[in-house]
Enzyme design. Structure first.
Site, PDB file in Angstrom:
ATOM      1  N   ASP A  22       0.849  -1.196   0.000  1.00 52.01           N
ATOM      2  CA  ASP A  22       0.000   0.000   0.000  1.00 52.01           C
ATOM      3  C   ASP A  22       0.879   1.238   0.000  1.00 52.01           C
ATOM      4  O   ASP A  22       1.690   1.439   0.900  1.00 52.01           O
ATOM      5  CB  ASP A  22      -0.890  -0.026   1.262  1.00 52.01           C
ATOM      6  CG  ASP A  22      -1.652   1.273   1.447  1.00 52.01           C
ATOM      7  OD1 ASP A  22      -2.058   1.581   2.587  1.00 52.01           O
ATOM      8  OD2 ASP A  22      -1.835   1.995   0.440  1.00 52.01           O
ATOM      9  N   ASN A  24      -0.391   4.510  -0.336  1.00 55.82           N
ATOM     10  CA  ASN A  24      -1.038   5.768   0.088  1.00 55.82           C
ATOM     11  C   ASN A  24      -1.787   5.630   1.409  1.00 55.82           C
ATOM     12  O   ASN A  24      -2.765   6.336   1.666  1.00 55.82           O
ATOM     13  CB  ASN A  24      -1.980   6.257  -1.018  1.00 55.82           C
ATOM     14  CG  ASN A  24      -3.093   5.242  -1.289  1.00 55.82           C
ATOM     15  OD1 ASN A  24      -3.048   4.106  -0.802  1.00 55.82           O
ATOM     16  ND2 ASN A  24      -4.078   5.642  -2.064  1.00 55.82           N
ATOM     17  N   ASP A  26      -4.042   3.913   2.705  1.00 58.35           N
ATOM     18  CA  ASP A  26      -5.481   3.672   2.893  1.00 58.35           C
ATOM     19  C   ASP A  26      -5.724   2.222   3.317  1.00 58.35           C
ATOM     20  O   ASP A  26      -6.876   1.778   3.376  1.00 58.35           O
ATOM     21  CB  ASP A  26      -6.266   4.008   1.613  1.00 58.35           C
ATOM     22  CG  ASP A  26      -5.901   3.098   0.453  1.00 58.35           C
ATOM     23  OD1 ASP A  26      -6.523   3.231  -0.616  1.00 58.35           O
ATOM     24  OD2 ASP A  26      -5.002   2.244   0.612  1.00 58.35           O
ATOM     25  N   ASP A  30      -1.884  -1.322  -3.749  1.00 58.59           N
ATOM     26  CA  ASP A  30      -2.190  -0.604  -4.988  1.00 58.59           C
ATOM     27  C   ASP A  30      -1.029  -0.730  -5.979  1.00 58.59           C
ATOM     28  O   ASP A  30       0.029  -1.275  -5.640  1.00 58.59           O
ATOM     29  CB  ASP A  30      -2.467   0.872  -4.684  1.00 58.59           C
ATOM     30  CG  ASP A  30      -1.419   1.460  -3.741  1.00 58.59           C
ATOM     31  OD1 ASP A  30      -1.792   1.948  -2.652  1.00 58.59           O
ATOM     32  OD2 ASP A  30      -0.209   1.366  -4.068  1.00 58.59           O
ATOM     33  N   ASP A  99      -5.579 -10.764 -15.165  1.00 57.43           N
ATOM     34  CA  ASP A  99      -6.605 -11.729 -14.774  1.00 57.43           C
ATOM     35  C   ASP A  99      -7.873 -11.401 -15.569  1.00 57.43           C
ATOM     36  O   ASP A  99      -8.430 -10.315 -15.429  1.00 57.43           O
ATOM     37  CB  ASP A  99      -6.879 -11.591 -13.272  1.00 57.43           C
ATOM     38  CG  ASP A  99      -7.343 -12.898 -12.655  1.00 57.43           C
ATOM     39  OD1 ASP A  99      -6.859 -13.259 -11.574  1.00 57.43           O
ATOM     40  OD2 ASP A  99      -8.178 -13.580 -13.303  1.00 57.43           O
ATOM     41  N   ASP A 208     -10.163 -16.577 -15.585  1.00 56.60           N
ATOM     42  CA  ASP A 208     -10.926 -16.972 -14.401  1.00 56.60           C
ATOM     43  C   ASP A 208     -12.061 -17.937 -14.778  1.00 56.60           C
ATOM     44  O   ASP A 208     -12.865 -17.621 -15.653  1.00 56.60           O
ATOM     45  CB  ASP A 208     -11.522 -15.699 -13.790  1.00 56.60           C
ATOM     46  CG  ASP A 208     -12.158 -15.930 -12.448  1.00 56.60           C
ATOM     47  OD1 ASP A 208     -11.428 -16.306 -11.527  1.00 56.60           O
ATOM     48  OD2 ASP A 208     -13.387 -15.753 -12.334  1.00 56.60           O
ATOM     49  N   GLU A 267      -8.069 -21.090 -15.729  1.00 58.13           N
ATOM     50  CA  GLU A 267      -8.390 -21.655 -14.424  1.00 58.13           C
ATOM     51  C   GLU A 267      -9.604 -22.534 -14.621  1.00 58.13           C
ATOM     52  O   GLU A 267     -10.647 -22.045 -15.091  1.00 58.13           O
ATOM     53  CB  GLU A 267      -8.696 -20.566 -13.396  1.00 58.13           C
ATOM     54  CG  GLU A 267      -8.883 -21.130 -12.009  1.00 58.13           C
ATOM     55  CD  GLU A 267      -9.898 -20.390 -11.158  1.00 58.13           C
ATOM     56  OE1 GLU A 267     -10.756 -19.690 -11.710  1.00 58.13           O
ATOM     57  OE2 GLU A 267      -9.825 -20.511  -9.921  1.00 58.13           O
ATOM     58  N   HIS A 340      -4.735 -17.083  -4.330  1.00 60.40           N
ATOM     59  CA  HIS A 340      -5.548 -16.259  -3.432  1.00 60.40           C
ATOM     60  C   HIS A 340      -6.806 -16.978  -2.956  1.00 60.40           C
ATOM     61  O   HIS A 340      -7.578 -16.415  -2.168  1.00 60.40           O
ATOM     62  CB  HIS A 340      -5.912 -14.961  -4.148  1.00 60.40           C
ATOM     63  CG  HIS A 340      -6.723 -15.221  -5.364  1.00 60.40           C
ATOM     64  ND1 HIS A 340      -6.211 -15.845  -6.485  1.00 60.40           N
ATOM     65  CD2 HIS A 340      -8.022 -15.004  -5.625  1.00 60.40           C
ATOM     66  CE1 HIS A 340      -7.166 -15.992  -7.383  1.00 60.40           C
ATOM     67  NE2 HIS A 340      -8.281 -15.483  -6.889  1.00 60.40           N
ATOM     68  N   ASP A 341      -7.010 -18.209  -3.477  1.00 62.35           N
ATOM     69  CA  ASP A 341      -8.198 -18.983  -3.075  1.00 62.35           C
ATOM     70  C   ASP A 341      -7.851 -20.145  -2.160  1.00 62.35           C
ATOM     71  O   ASP A 341      -8.759 -20.832  -1.674  1.00 62.35           O
ATOM     72  CB  ASP A 341      -8.889 -19.598  -4.307  1.00 62.35           C
ATOM     73  CG  ASP A 341      -9.504 -18.570  -5.220  1.00 62.35           C
ATOM     74  OD1 ASP A 341      -9.603 -18.841  -6.428  1.00 62.35           O
ATOM     75  OD2 ASP A 341      -9.860 -17.483  -4.731  1.00 62.35           O
TER      76      ASP A 341
HETATM   77  O1  TEU Z   1     -12.149 -19.078  -8.468  1.00 61.60           O
HETATM   78  C1  TEU Z   1     -13.061 -20.082  -8.902  1.00 61.60           C
HETATM   79  C2  TEU Z   1     -13.117 -21.145  -7.930  1.00 61.60           C
HETATM   80  O2  TEU Z   1     -13.311 -22.270  -8.296  1.00 61.60           O
HETATM   81  C3  TEU Z   1     -12.849 -20.805  -6.514  1.00 61.60           C
HETATM   82  O3  TEU Z   1     -13.913 -19.935  -6.119  1.00 61.60           O
HETATM   83  C4  TEU Z   1     -12.848 -22.048  -5.691  1.00 61.60           C
HETATM   84  O4  TEU Z   1     -13.753 -22.961  -6.228  1.00 61.60           O
HETATM   85  C5  TEU Z   1     -13.317 -21.737  -4.322  1.00 61.60           C
HETATM   86  O5  TEU Z   1     -12.561 -20.645  -3.886  1.00 61.60           O
HETATM   87  C6  TEU Z   1     -13.075 -22.962  -3.467  1.00 61.60           C
HETATM   88  O6  TEU Z   1     -11.713 -23.186  -3.352  1.00 61.60           O
HETATM   89  C7  TEU Z   1     -12.101 -17.932  -9.298  1.00 61.60           C
HETATM   90  C8  TEU Z   1     -11.273 -16.893  -8.564  1.00 61.60           C
HETATM   91  O7  TEU Z   1      -9.944 -17.393  -8.389  1.00 61.60           O
HETATM   92  C9  TEU Z   1     -11.948 -16.634  -7.239  1.00 61.60           C
HETATM   93  O8  TEU Z   1     -11.159 -15.752  -6.430  1.00 61.60           O
HETATM   94  C10 TEU Z   1     -13.301 -16.006  -7.516  1.00 61.60           C
HETATM   95  O9  TEU Z   1     -13.985 -15.861  -6.284  1.00 61.60           O
HETATM   96  C11 TEU Z   1     -14.129 -16.901  -8.450  1.00 61.60           C
HETATM   97  O10 TEU Z   1     -13.411 -17.430  -9.542  1.00 61.60           O
HETATM   98  C12 TEU Z   1     -15.257 -16.075  -9.059  1.00 61.60           C
HETATM   99  O11 TEU Z   1     -14.682 -15.109  -9.909  1.00 61.60           O
HETATM  100 CA    CA Z   2      -3.522   1.983  -1.202  1.00 65.64          CA
END
Ligand code: TEU
Ligand code: CA
Length: 570
Positions: A22, A24, A26, A30, A99, A208, A267, A340-341
């Site tokens: 970050d 700035n 907040d 970013d 993405d 995605d 994905e 991130h998931d």
């Molecule tokens: O993720 C799709 C997806 O399959 C994930 O949501 C996963 O099934 C779930 O987190 C269980 O592990 C993509 C993106 O990576 C995710 O961040 C988004 O929430 C989702 O699509 C919808 O765009």
């Molecule tokens: Ca920021």
């Protein structure tokens, strides 16, 4: 096969902008913050940066709900900031992949508000998937949804629009209406937007849930498991009837003949090796590689991702081994533990105790990066960042987690049980701020972070690890360097060893062209383990190891807890 393509010995680094840096104060990461931290990526030696979404969004799903595909959300900066980031990435000899979220838009995208407000028969009505209530049911009442599909984020996959008396489909949140890919206008609008980003200089896309864009046009009810309120629609939208047609068309319209070397990765929740071969066969001109989900579904029960079960190592070896075999001759694998998931792999498949956190993180990195495919490093993975300590539901931010909690509690579930599942599996484990140093908020922000920083940042941080040659960071740097210098990592045939062993993960890579062999040994446990090596590995060179060499390798070797080592023989 795909070996020999520029990305077959590349390593990709994923940045989740909201949690990276970050600039700035907040409390939200970013683009200028990323620019200030690019030296970290350059030191690591990664080739490609995959940027999670930065387009304008209401942030219902942290940017995976896009309301304008050709601008930058003011939270993250401006298009000028983006152009500066792109120039800085290219200036360091790296590439930047965006993405692409086009299975759905935000419900605040003008395409959707136009589709909804014009009502049935309106110009953009058919850009989304609208249906009347189930025949004979009172519209807007529970059970009147056009079919019984469950959303990924709990509840039904349909939301009723009072104005028009119809429902719209959303596989994810109600603020993420699914686009209707049957409609040529939708496909053309997406292609135009993609070309606009390529002309701006980006080097490709991570797409995605791209294998969900083609649905069975009949939208039939899914199987309802005993006791569940909704059906499983996935057989009717995972790799649907026109998916290959759509991706081949996208390749023709956007990528074919492009002068620059690009990267496309799809994905694909639920994709099989057979389908992945079709998607990634270079002759078919669809995608370069896919993210599959088998290995990140092995430690859950029938109740889904929050139904936590222990991982069996033989299941992991069987799954990853099958993907190595499946795409050995045709197609290409992506290799990942984290994104991130997913919860942090050192807490999930390793041992995040102080004694073994670093060593098990290095072991996991060794096993992954020595497979055949393109490895992905998720921000903080190179520091062995671990799951955080969530206390109450108020510590969570992710819509998937919050909806799951509300949905289960409303059905009378035990709160502690639900929180335990969330602590293990919530996507928020991956979204705590990047840990740069030991100062307050880990150097991520001078403000109040949007989500709490992991308290372990006082010891787990980039600054400390840069100064420690034995750190996880430097180990990742050496692994990435290996991929750039040792062709057997890229081209070598994969062969699993001791497939039935529940403690040791071991395999070889054989580079037919150069006659080089690699041996990988990894002890996925806290106990010593003596293994008898295959013929001809005694006294061979240690390429990399997460424990110091004490003696030359003998015909049998006692692996220490979480010891990983790679040997090479020519
Ligand atoms: O993720 C799709 C997806 O399959 C994930 O949501 C996963 O099934 C779930 O987190 C269980 O592990 C993509 C993106 O990576 C995710 O961040 C988004 O929430 C989702 O699509 C919808 O765009
Ligand atoms: Ca920021």
């Amino acid at each position: 096969s795909a070996a020999g393509s520029w990305w077959s010995n590349a390593v990709v680094y994923q940045i989740y902008p909201r949690s990276f840096a970050d600039s700035n104060a907040d409390g939200i990461g970013d683009l200028p913050g990323i620019i200030q931290r690019l030296d970290h990526l350059a030191r690591l030696g990664v080739d490609v940066l995959w940027l999670s979404p930065v387009c304008p969004s209401p942030h219902d799903d942290n940017g995976y709900d896009i309301s304008d595909y050709q601008d930058i959300d003011p939270l993250f900066g401006s298009l000028d900031d983006f152009d500066r980031l792109l120039a800085a990435v290219h200036g360091r000899g790296m590439k930047l992949v965006m993405d692409l979220v086009v299975n759905h838009t935000s419900d605040e995208h003008p395409w959707f508000t136009g589709s909804r407000d014009a009502g049935p028969g309106g110009p953009k009505r058919d850009w989304y998937i609208w249906r009347p209530a189930r025949p004979g049911m009172e519209p807007g009442t529970p059970g009147a949804e056009p079919n019984n599909w469950q959303s990924f984020f709990s509840g039904p996959s349909w939301t009723y629009d009072e104005e028009s008396g119809e429902y719209y489909l959303h596989l994810f949140s109600r603020k993420q209406p699914d686009l209707n890919w049957e409609n040529r206008e939708v496909r053309q609008a997406v292609h135009t937007m993609m070309r606009w980003w390529l002309e701006r200089g980006v080097d490709g896309f991570r797409m995605d849930v791209i294998n969900l864009i083609s649905k069975d046009p009949a939208l039939p009810d899914g199987h309802m498991a005993e006791g569940s309120r909704y059906g499983d629609g996935s057989p009717y939208y995972i790799c649907g009837p026109r998916i290959h047609e759509y991706l081949a068309e996208m390749h023709r319209e956007v990528f074919a003949g492009h002068p620059r070397r690009l990267l496309t990765v799809g994905e694909m929740p639920g994709v099989t090796t057979e389908e992945a071969k079709l998607f990634t066969d270079p002759q078919r001109r669809e995608l370069d590689m896919v993210f599959q989900f088998e290995h990140v579904g092995l430690d859950q029960g029938p109740g889904g991702k929050f139904d936590v079960r222990p991982l069996k190592l033989t299941d992991l070896k069987a799954s990853l081994g099958r993907w190595q075999t499946g795409l050995a001759e045709t197609g290409w694998n992506s290799l990942y533990w984290n994104n991130h998931d997913q919860p942090r792999v050192v807490s999930r498949f390793g041992d995040d105790s102080p004694a073994y956190r670093d060593r098990s993180a290095k072991l996991l990195a060794t096993v992954l990066h020595l497979h055949r495919g393109t490895p992905y490093v998720y921000q903080g993975e190179e520091l062995a960042m671990a799951n955080t300590a969530f206390t109450t539901i108020d510590d969570f931010r992710d819509i998937e987690s919050l909806n799951h909690y509300r949905d289960r509690i409303a059905l009378g579930a035990d709160e502690e049980k639900i929180l335990a599942g969330l602590r293990h599996r919530s996507r928020d484990n991956a979204r705590t701020p990047m840990q740069w140093d030991a100062t307050e908020h880990a150097g991520f922000t001078a403000g109040t972070p949007w989500i709490a920083v992991n308290p372990d940042h006082t010891t787990v941080n980039a600054k400390a690890q840069l100064a420690d040659p034995d750190s996880v960071f430097h180990y990742y740097r050496r692994l990435i360097a290996l991929r750039h210098t040792e062709p057997a990592l890229t081209d070598g045939d994969f062969r699993m060893l001791y497939p039935e062993d529940e403690q040791v993960y071991a395999f070889t890579r054989h580079d037919r062209g150069r006659g080089t062999d690699l041996l990988v040994l990894a002890n996925f446990s806290g106990d010593d383990r003596t293994v008898t090596l295959p013929e001809g590995w005694a006294n061979t060179e240690t390429l990399i190891a997460n424990v110091p060499d004490t003696a030359p390798l003998a015909d049998s070797h006692t692996l220490q807890p979480w010891e990983a080592r790679v040997h090479r023989r020519r």
